[in-house]
Structures are given as C-alpha cells and as structure tokens.
Scaffold this active site. Structure first.
Site, PDB file in Angstrom:
ATOM      1  N   ARG A 245     -22.647 -59.607   8.318  1.00  0.00           N
ATOM      2  CA  ARG A 245     -23.838 -58.941   8.827  1.00  0.00           C
ATOM      3  C   ARG A 245     -25.047 -59.552   8.149  1.00  0.00           C
ATOM      4  NH1 ARG A 245     -21.316 -57.634  12.491  1.00  0.00           N
ATOM      5  NH2 ARG A 245     -20.921 -55.573  13.433  1.00  0.00           N
ATOM      6  N   GLU A 273     -32.191 -59.916  12.829  1.00  0.00           N
ATOM      7  CA  GLU A 273     -31.812 -60.141  14.231  1.00  0.00           C
ATOM      8  C   GLU A 273     -32.060 -58.863  15.048  1.00  0.00           C
ATOM      9  OE1 GLU A 273     -27.440 -60.916  13.533  1.00  0.00           O
ATOM     10  OE2 GLU A 273     -27.212 -59.700  15.340  1.00  0.00           O
ATOM     11  N   HIS A 290     -24.949 -64.794  16.661  1.00  0.00           N
ATOM     12  CA  HIS A 290     -23.973 -63.724  16.464  1.00  0.00           C
ATOM     13  C   HIS A 290     -22.853 -63.802  17.495  1.00  0.00           C
ATOM     14  CE1 HIS A 290     -23.480 -59.305  14.961  1.00  0.00           C
ATOM     15  NE2 HIS A 290     -22.313 -59.872  15.184  1.00  0.00           N
TER      16      HIS A 290
END
Ligand SMILES: NC(=O)c1ccc[n+]([C@@H]2O[C@H](COP(=O)([O-])OP(=O)(O)OC[C@H]3O[C@@H](n4cnc5c(N)ncnc54)[C@H](O)[C@@H]3O)[C@@H](O)[C@H]2O)c1
Ligand SMILES: O=C(O)[C@H](O)[C@H](O)COP(=O)(O)O
Length: 385
Positions: A245, A273, A290
C-alpha cells in the site's frame, strides 16, 4: 413456470464494476439454490458507491474493491445491507469492527492474487537487474518485509532461483524464512520488497482525540514504515519495491532519498494515489498503476472467493467456478525458469510503466487517468507455479 418475485429471498446487489465476471457469478441461476431467488445487479464505478446510492437502491449485498470505503459514513443511515464482499486481499478500506458491531457479514479474498503480485515483483527485479537470472556463487539477497501470502510466495520463487532471502515479520514466529530483524533486512539486502497491510498504531490518539482501536491497528504499524530513518539505513544500491500500500512509504522522504542516493525504486502503489506528482514519478525506475495483482487468475479468484462466501451465507451450494471461465494457460514457471528470456516477453512491465507516464498532464497523473488505466487494464495471465 416463471418464478414469482419473492421479496423475502430476492437480492439486490450493488457492485464495483471493476470486479471480474460479476454477471457470470451473481445471477438468478448461480444464487437461487432451491429458492427461486431473483437477483437485481447494479454495477457502478467503485468510487461512486456512496450513501445516496444505497438509499436509492436499498441493496442487501455490497460487492466492492479497494476504492470503496465501507464504514459508518457509508452505512449509518442504511439498514438493508447484510453482506459486504471485497474482491481484494487488502482490507484497509473496510471498518470491519463497525460491520461486526452492525452484524453485517464481511468477506475478502485473502491470497487471491499472491502469485500475481509475486510474479510482478520478480518481473520488476529481473527487468532492472537481468544478471540475477544467472546462477551465481554470490547470489543476490532479497529482503522481504511481511511474510504472509504474498511475501512467502515471493520467497518460494526467489529460493527456486537460488537467491538468498532475509525475511522480517514481527507477527510471525522466527523460522527459516522469518530470519532477520527489520534493520538486517533493509541494510543487508540487494532488493527490499514490501508485503504488509496498511496499519496504524494501536491505541494511538488521533489529532481529533479519537483512539484507534480499528481492525487496522497494530503494535507494529506499517504506515510510513519506510521513513527517512529506514531509507538512510538502506544502502544506496538497494532496489526498493512497494506493491503493498502506498502509505507504507513516506513519499516525501522517498523523493528526497532518491535525489540524494539515486536509488532504484519500483512503485505499484503510491501514498497519494490515484493522483501522482511528476516530481516523484520522474524519479522512479518503474511505476505502474496499482496493477500488480491484475491477472485474469488473480481477479477471477477474488470474485470466486466472495461468491463462495455469499453462497455460504445464503446456505446454498456454489453453482459457478472460475475454471469454467479461464482460457487454457500454458505458461509454466518451470519453463520460464529454464528460459529466462521469455520472462520479459511474457510480461513486459515497462509497457505498463510507459502507459502510466503517458498520462502525465500539468505536472501530475490525474486521478481519472489512473483509474481509467486500471479499469481498462488488459489482464495478464499467471505463470502456473
Ligand atoms: N499492489 C497490488 O495489486 C496488491 C495486490 C494484493 C495485495 N496487496 C497488498 O499487499 C498486502 C499484503 O498481502 P498478503 O496477501 O501478503 O497479506 P497477508 O495478510 O497474507 O500478509 C501480510 C503479512 O504482513 C505481516 N505484517 C504486518 N505488519 C507488519 C510489519 N510492521 N512488519 C512486517 N510484517 C508485518 C503480517 O504478519 C502478515 O504475515 C495486502 O494487505 C494489500 O494491501 C497489493
Ligand atoms: O488488495 C488487493 O487485493 C489489491 O491491492 C487490489 O488491487 C485492490 O483492489 P483494486 O484497487 O484493484 O480494486
């Protein structure tokens, strides 16, 4: 005879349209059992799932991915949702304690894309350091932070290539894999790869005065685990990879570190993000939106797992299998091991890097562009391990 609608058993489902094969898994046939249940499916972009949509549609089931935050803000005025399924591994977007208190059943897809992410990391490493394919008397050392489904799978791949592995996981017992301290893993590795959930300090009191007891609280918090101190301790030659993450790395400290050391860094996830500043993006060796878990197998496994969990909740037998939906997969790890040149042909990570950088506008990757790259992503295939 047409089954008459039966409000008692019929289901209304609100689902993130980015979940793979929604209609194949969630329909009248796959969810009826012997009840004649009818399903109303409402597909929307994950970021558009909000309290007003729930008020308008009154769903019994909520199927999400990581961009939908499920918490009191979303559900406090709703009393129709009884099941939440997240077709993801990470659960930091879900307040599980709140759902438990509301007796709303929750299921995620633990491990669904473990091979996909591990293979993504290998692809990044071998793209930047192709010499690591060669068996050597001085093999590279891979530091793995977090030894759960993905970290332990990556360790298997690394060991099969003859690499040394330094593993660090404070929540697991010491073992042949969990064999290093955090300091040793970041100081003594040629490559460091992060595979931890996003967690915050347990019992910490926030600026607002609330104490963090959430299911994402930990005695070993991972937010900014890689901060200035950790980066200063890491040799400049160490390749750092984050596919966990974004907030696990302090982005400002990372940017300063790269400017000072010239470190090679691969990011699939970003602290802020879906927006990415060019000032950071321009310093990264590889940047992807991602998508480390975005293989056909990984996403279908995620859908299968929440479908199975819903069937269990409904006390019916699953009537759909991802294996009916998967084209033949001839990609074998054993062959790739023997012909490393096929790796980059199998998955050219630099194509995903270039696609992300091509969306730069006015000094940043805009949120809408980041989301579109993920929505339109051509799902890769997984090697068969
Ligand atoms: N980029 C992507 O597409 C993608 C895909 C899947 C998962 N993820 C992320 O990767 C994370 C890890 O996935 P997983 O399947 O391995 O999860 P997992 O829960 O199986 O393993 C996580 C491991 O991290 C360990 N851990 C927790 N805090 C730690 C700390 N402070 N230091 C070291 N280890 C710590 C835990 O003990 C656990 O063993 C997920 O939580 C998710 O956020 C990203
Ligand atoms: O946690 C996971 O499974 C992955 O990070 C996954 O990519 C998150 O879900 P998404 O943002 O793709 O909807």
């Amino acid at each position: 005879m047409e089954n008459k609608p039966n409000a008692a058993t019929d289901l209304t489902i609100v689902a993130d349209s980015n979940i793979a094969s929604l209609s194949e898994f969630f329909n009248n046939d796959t969810l009826s059992g012997t009840t004649g249940r009818r399903v109303r499916m409402i597909k929307v972009a994950g970021r558009d799932i909000d309290a007003q949509l729930l008020a308008d549609t009154q769903p019994n089931v909520l199927l999400i991915r990581s961009v939908t935050h499920v918490n009191a803000d979303l559900l406090k005025d709703n009393d129709s949702v009884r099941f939440v399924g997240s077709a993801t591994i990470g659960t930091d977007h879900v307040d599980q304690d709140y759902l438990a208190a509301r007796r709303i059943h929750f299921a995620n897809a633990a491990g669904c894309s473990k091979h996909s992410v591990a293979q993504y990391v290998l692809g990044a490493i071998l793209t930047l350091r192709p010499e690591y394919w060669q068996r050597s008397s001085t093999p590279p050392t891979l530091g793995i932070i977090g030894l759960g489904n993905i970290g332990s799978t990556l360790a298997q791949y690394a060991s099969s290539l003859g690499w040394q592995v330094l593993g660090y996981d404070p929540l697991l017992p010491a073992s042949n894999l969990n064999n290093a301290s955090f300091a040793q893993a970041i100081k003594q590795s040629d490559v460091v790869s992060l595979h931890v959930p996003l967690t915050d300090k347990a019992n910490a009191t926030s600026a607002a005065g609330s104490t963090n007891h959430s299911s994402h609280a930990s005695e070993y918090p991972t937010r900014h685990l890689i901060d200035k101190n950790a980066l200063d301790a890491m040799p400049a030659s160490t390749l750092l990879i984050n596919s966990a993450r974004g907030p696990v790395i302090d982005a400002a400290a990372l940017q300063a570190d790269i400017e000072r050391t010239g470190r090679q860094v691969v990011l699939d996830v970003f602290e802020h993000e879906p927006q990415i500043e060019e000032a950071l993006l321009s310093k990264l060796a590889i940047a992807t939106p991602h998508i480390a878990g975005y293989t056909l197998e990984g996403k279908l496994r995620g859908t299968q797992m929440i479908y199975d969990a819903l069937c269990e909740k409904l006390s019916i037998s699953p009537a759909q299998s991802m294996h009916q939906l998967l084209p033949l997969n001839m990609f074998l790890w054993s062959e790739l091991q023997a012909h490393p040149d096929r790796l980059v042909k199998f998955y050219d990570i630099m194509q995903d890097d270039q696609a992300l950088r091509a969306t730069l506008a006015e000094g940043q990757v805009k949120a809408a562009a980041f989301d579109q790259l993920r929505r339109d992503y051509h799902l890769r295939r997984e090697w068969q391990f």
